[in-house]
Design a protein around this motif. Structure first.
Motif, short mmCIF file in Angstrom:
data_model
loop_
_atom_site.label_atom_id
_atom_site.label_comp_id
_atom_site.label_asym_id
_atom_site.label_seq_id
_atom_site.Cartn_x
_atom_site.Cartn_y
_atom_site.Cartn_z
N ASP A 1 0.91 -1.14 0.09
CA ASP A 1 0.08 -0.18 -0.14
C ASP A 1 0.78 1.18 -0.13
N LEU A 2 1.75 1.39 -1.07
CA LEU A 2 2.75 2.40 -1.14
C LEU A 2 1.96 3.81 -1.24
N ALA A 3 1.06 4.02 -2.28
CA ALA A 3 0.67 5.08 -2.55
C ALA A 3 -0.49 4.95 -3.64
N PRO A 4 -1.59 5.67 -4.01
CA PRO A 4 -2.55 5.52 -4.98
C PRO A 4 -1.60 5.12 -6.29
N GLY A 5 -2.43 4.46 -6.74
CA GLY A 5 -1.75 3.75 -8.15
C GLY A 5 -0.65 2.67 -8.07
N TRP B 1 16.09 13.97 -12.14
CA TRP B 1 14.99 15.00 -12.86
C TRP B 1 13.71 14.27 -12.76
N ASN B 2 13.48 13.04 -12.24
CA ASN B 2 12.21 12.61 -12.68
C ASN B 2 11.42 12.37 -11.30
N ASP B 3 10.54 13.22 -11.27
CA ASP B 3 9.90 13.27 -9.85
C ASP B 3 9.16 11.75 -9.75
N GLN B 4 8.42 11.50 -10.38
CA GLN B 4 7.79 9.92 -10.19
C GLN B 4 8.76 9.08 -9.80
N PHE B 5 9.99 8.93 -10.20
CA PHE B 5 11.00 7.92 -10.11
C PHE B 5 11.61 8.16 -8.60
N VAL B 6 11.81 9.46 -8.37
CA VAL B 6 12.57 9.84 -7.07
C VAL B 6 11.40 9.67 -5.89
N LYS B 7 10.20 9.84 -6.24
CA LYS B 7 8.99 9.28 -5.11
C LYS B 7 8.90 8.06 -4.81
N GLY B 8 8.90 7.09 -5.99
CA GLY B 8 8.98 5.67 -5.82
C GLY B 8 10.21 5.03 -5.23
N TYR B 9 11.44 5.71 -5.53
CA TYR B 9 12.66 5.29 -4.88
C TYR B 9 12.58 5.33 -3.27
N ARG B 10 12.38 6.72 -2.86
CA ARG B 10 12.24 7.24 -1.41
C ARG B 10 11.16 6.17 -0.73
N MET B 11 10.17 5.92 -1.26
CA MET B 11 9.22 5.08 -0.62
C MET B 11 9.88 3.66 -0.32
N VAL C 1 10.64 -7.91 -4.47
CA VAL C 1 9.88 -6.72 -4.22
C VAL C 1 8.99 -6.27 -5.19
N SER C 2 9.48 -6.21 -6.37
CA SER C 2 8.91 -5.72 -7.70
C SER C 2 7.62 -6.62 -7.95
N ILE C 3 7.76 -7.80 -7.84
CA ILE C 3 6.59 -8.66 -8.25
C ILE C 3 5.14 -8.30 -7.39
N ALA C 4 5.44 -7.53 -6.30
CA ALA C 4 4.37 -7.18 -5.58
C ALA C 4 4.01 -5.61 -5.78
N ALA C 5 4.93 -4.86 -5.80
CA ALA C 5 4.85 -3.27 -5.89
C ALA C 5 5.25 -2.59 -7.09
N GLY C 6 6.11 -3.29 -7.91
CA GLY C 6 6.60 -2.67 -9.07
C GLY C 6 5.63 -2.55 -10.37
N ALA C 7 6.01 -1.71 -11.42
CA ALA C 7 5.12 -1.70 -12.71
C ALA C 7 4.72 -2.97 -13.13
N ASN C 8 5.55 -3.88 -13.13
CA ASN C 8 5.46 -5.16 -13.74
C ASN C 8 4.11 -5.69 -12.95
N ALA C 9 4.10 -5.60 -11.59
CA ALA C 9 2.99 -6.08 -10.53
C ALA C 9 1.97 -5.26 -11.10
#
Length: 363
Positions: free
Chosen positions: A89-93, A240-250, A338-346
């Protein structure tokens, strides 16, 4: 000559645009790196929920439904005792929990807190003979339904499978496991770290009581010693990518919040599972009873991560081979532990697969 001149101008224009883009990204990297130094901890686990029960290390939560009609059979998620549940349940979406709620499932989750010193002697027995049955009863009472689907992630899947093998006539209607270890001989590095010739688990546990989180985290880090450096390189490339930085920090926050472990659980896991491979060899005893995965007969889905460095596919595959269920399926999907549950492929692969498997079995 004119066409050659035009070609050179186009090439120069393309080079200029690329240089300009790189300059802009470099500026953004500098600004973002300064922002990160003073940034607050990223918010996670924001899906509304109610804490139904809490005692010591155990916390049972119920996520509030978001649709008018929900499937009859509630879903109880069991996390590994080393990890917080907000990875789902990291974030919406980016929330498996949110996805399941939107699809009409009634979602409960067994989360864990750091064990107290009074809980230093907790063992696998306590998780599968006390914590899980207690939470199932509370889910039954809260939902008004007898049947429950159990979904376990990593060691949470192992605990769920052990529970089910010892409660074959219980209320579990379906069992879903994700990246669940069975054959610990395939976890070669973990086994080498736990080798009884070089590691005195009794002396260690007797000395610390509760195994520190830093020790647990170091055990995971040693599996991929370059992973943190590689992650920082990727972060720099994408500052430079806000979305990447947000995901990395979470994800960084979740990893840094790895939980301590009760010494009794750590001792039993080291000795019985890593050193003796007792679950795979069918010699593991819980509460004096032999754990036989063949006694599991409920519908089973096991989701395995193709590039899992913590629970390699060859470690996870014996689960489906061993259970006695007629309705059973193993699915191997691209991704890591981890990415199997929470990544883009998930989002694209695992979540829809889980939904399609659950929907006809949750009525």
């Amino acid at each position: 000559m004119a066409s050659q001149s035009t070609g050179k101008q186009s090439a120069n224009l393309g080079l200029t645009e690329r240089l300009q883009l790189e300059v802009e990204r470099a500026v953004q990297r500098g600004l973002k790196s300064m922002e990160m130094l003073g940034a607050s901890t990223p918010s996670v686990g924001r899906t509304p929920k109610t804490v139904l029960h809490r005692r010591g290390t155990l916390e049972l939560v119920h996520y509030r439904p978001v649709v008018d009609e929900v499937y009859r059979v509630p879903l109880l998620v069991v996390m590994a005792p080393t990890n917080k549940g907000y990875i789902l349940d990291l974030a919406p979406g980016q929330s498996l929990v949110g996805f399941l709620l939107e699809r009409g499932y009634d979602v409960y989750l067994i989360d864990w807190n750091a064990p107290t010193d009074d809980e230093r002697d907790l063992k696998i027995d306590d998780y599968v003979l006390d914590f899980i049955p207690d939470c199932i009863r509370r889910v039954q009472q809260d939902s008004g339904e007898h049947d429950v689907t159990l979904l376990g992630y990593c060691a949470g899947g192992m605990l769920s499978a052990i529970y089910q093998s010892l409660h074959v006539d219980g209320p579990v209607k379906n069992l879903v496991c994700m990246t669940t270890p069975v054959d610990f001989s395939k976890m070669e590095l973990f086994r080498s770290l736990a080798d009884e010739q070089s590691f005195d688990v009794d002396r260690f546990v007797d000395g610390v009581g509760v195994v520190p989180a830093d020790f647990v985290l170091a055990g995971f880090d040693v599996l991929r010693p370059a992973s943190r450096i590689a992650g920082q390189v990727r972060l720099w490339d994408n500052l430079w990518n806000d979305q990447f930085v947000k995901g990395y920090r979470m994800m960084e926050r979740w990893g840094n919040e790895t939980l301590p472990l009760p010494g009794g659980y750590f001792r039993q896991t080291t000795r019985e599972l890593l050193q003796k491979n007792a679950l795979y060899e069918s010699t593991l005893r819980i509460g004096g009873r032999l754990v036989d995965l063949g006694k599991i007969t409920v519908p089973l889905l096991h989701i395995v991560a193709q590039y899992d460095h913590i629970v390699p596919p060859e470690c996870a595959r014996p689960l489906v081979e061993r259970v006695g269920s007629l309705d059973k399926e193993e699915v191997v999907l691209p991704g890591g532990h981890v990415s199997i549950a929470a990544g883009a492929n998930a989002v694209k692969r695992m979540w829809p697969k889980l939904d399609s498997w659950l929907e006809g079995r949750s009525i």
